[in-house]
Design a protein around this motif. Structure first.
Motif, mmCIF file in Angstrom:
data_model
loop_
_atom_site.group_PDB
_atom_site.id
_atom_site.type_symbol
_atom_site.label_atom_id
_atom_site.label_comp_id
_atom_site.label_asym_id
_atom_site.label_seq_id
_atom_site.Cartn_x
_atom_site.Cartn_y
_atom_site.Cartn_z
ATOM 1 N N UNK A 139 30.258 -81.656 -9.313
ATOM 2 C CA UNK A 139 31.258 -80.646 -8.982
ATOM 3 C C UNK A 139 30.816 -79.251 -9.408
ATOM 4 N N UNK A 140 29.865 -79.167 -10.310
ATOM 5 C CA UNK A 140 29.304 -77.892 -10.747
ATOM 6 C C UNK A 140 27.894 -77.742 -10.183
ATOM 7 N N UNK A 141 27.444 -76.512 -9.962
ATOM 8 C CA UNK A 141 26.111 -76.321 -9.395
ATOM 9 C C UNK A 141 25.022 -76.804 -10.346
ATOM 10 N N UNK A 142 23.952 -77.307 -9.769
ATOM 11 C CA UNK A 142 22.788 -77.753 -10.530
ATOM 12 C C UNK A 142 21.559 -77.067 -9.955
ATOM 13 N N UNK A 143 20.862 -76.317 -10.777
ATOM 14 C CA UNK A 143 19.677 -75.616 -10.287
ATOM 15 C C UNK A 143 18.512 -76.557 -10.026
ATOM 16 N N UNK A 144 18.460 -77.655 -10.790
ATOM 17 C CA UNK A 144 17.358 -78.595 -10.675
ATOM 18 C C UNK A 144 17.920 -79.985 -10.425
ATOM 19 N N UNK A 145 17.438 -80.648 -9.392
ATOM 20 C CA UNK A 145 17.880 -81.999 -9.046
ATOM 21 C C UNK A 145 16.708 -82.960 -9.167
ATOM 22 N N UNK A 146 16.934 -84.057 -9.881
ATOM 23 C CA UNK A 146 15.997 -85.174 -9.863
ATOM 24 C C UNK A 146 16.355 -86.050 -8.676
#
Length: 213
Positions: A139-146
Motif C-alpha cells: 500500500x506504500x511505495x517501494x523504490x526497490x522490488x525483489x
C-alpha cells in the motif's frame, strides 16, 4: 542499507552495524546467511524460504537473534518464547533497527489442488519490498522490488504485470535457484521487458553480490 543477494530468495540487509536476513531457505546456504544476523524475517513456510533446522540452530546459538513470521511458522519455534514474533498484514514494526511494514495474506496460487499457505511481504525502511511468493502490491511505495522470476506459480506475463503494478525505481531478481544458465538469461530479459515503459533499473545479482540502496 546494504543489500546482499544470496541463494534463491534469501537476502541479507546491513545497516548501522546490524544484519537482518529474509527467507533463509534450503536452496541457499542458510547457516552462512544467518551468521551474525540479529533478526530473521520469513515470508512463508515452504522450505525453499524456511530452513527450519538452520533457523533453530541460529536461535539456539545466539540468544540475541529474533524471528518474525506468520503464526504457522512461529508455532514451529514456540520453545524460543518471546524471541519469536508473529506478524500479520498491516503491522508496522521496528526490527533490529529497521522499520518493517507487513503486507499480504496468501501465497500465490499454484493449482486449486494445492492448498494455499499464508505469505507475508515485508517493506524495509520504506525502500525495499520482498513479496515472498506473491503478487502483493504494498500500500506504500517501494523504490526497490525483489522480483520473483521463476516458480511453479509464476509465468512471465504475470511477473511483468506485477513489476509494473508495484512501479519501483529498481528491481532485483530473486526466486531463481531453479533455473539453469539459459533460463536465468531468458528471465532476466523478461525483467527488462517489465521495466521498459518506466525506465526502471533492473538486474539479476549473482549470489554474494552487494549493492547500496
Amino acid at each position: 542499507m546494504r543489500l546482499t543477494k544470496l541463494g534463491h530468495s534469501c537476502v541479507r540487509l546491513d545497516k548501522d552495524g546490524t544484519t537482518l536476513v529474509i527467507d533463509p531457505g534450503t536452496f541457499t546456504d542458510a547457516a552462512a546467511a544467518l551468521d551474525g544476523a540479529a533478526a530473521v524475517l520469513v515470508t512463508h513456510e515452504h522450505p525453499d524460504h524456511l530452513d527450519a533446522d538452520a533457523i533453530r540452530a541460529a536461535l539456539s546459538s545466539d540468544p540475541g537473534v529474533t524471528l518474525w513470521a506468520n503464526q504457522s511458522i512461529c508455532a514451529q519455534f514456540a520453545e524460543f518464547g518471546d524471541r519469536v514474533h508473529e506478524v500479520k498484514h498491516g503491522d508496522a514494526l521496528e526490527v533490529a533497527g529497521f522499520d518493517v511494514h507487513v503486507y499480504g495474506v496468501d501465497h500465490a496460487l499454484v493449482h486449486p489442488d494445492i492448498p494455499l499457505v499464508v505469505n507475508t511481504g515485508f517493506l524495509l525502511d520504506g525502500e525495499l519490498f520482498h513479496p515472498g511468493d506473491s503478487f502483493t502490491v504494498p500500500e506504500d511505495p517501494a523504490s526497490t522490488l525483489l522480483v520473483p522470476i521463476s516458480a511453479p506459480w509464476l509465468k512471465a506475463a504475470e511477473m511483468i504485470d506485477y513489476f509494473r503494478a508495484v512501479a519501483p525505481a529498481r528491481g532485483y531478481a530473486i526466486h531463481d535457484a531453479i533455473l539453469n544458465e539459459a533460463g536465468l538469461g531468458l528471465m532476466t530479459r523478461m525483467l527488462s521487458v517489465a521495466a521498459a515503459p518506466s525506465g526502471a533499473q533492473v538486474a539479476r545479482l549473482e549470489p554474494g553480490t552487494s549493492v547500496d540502496l
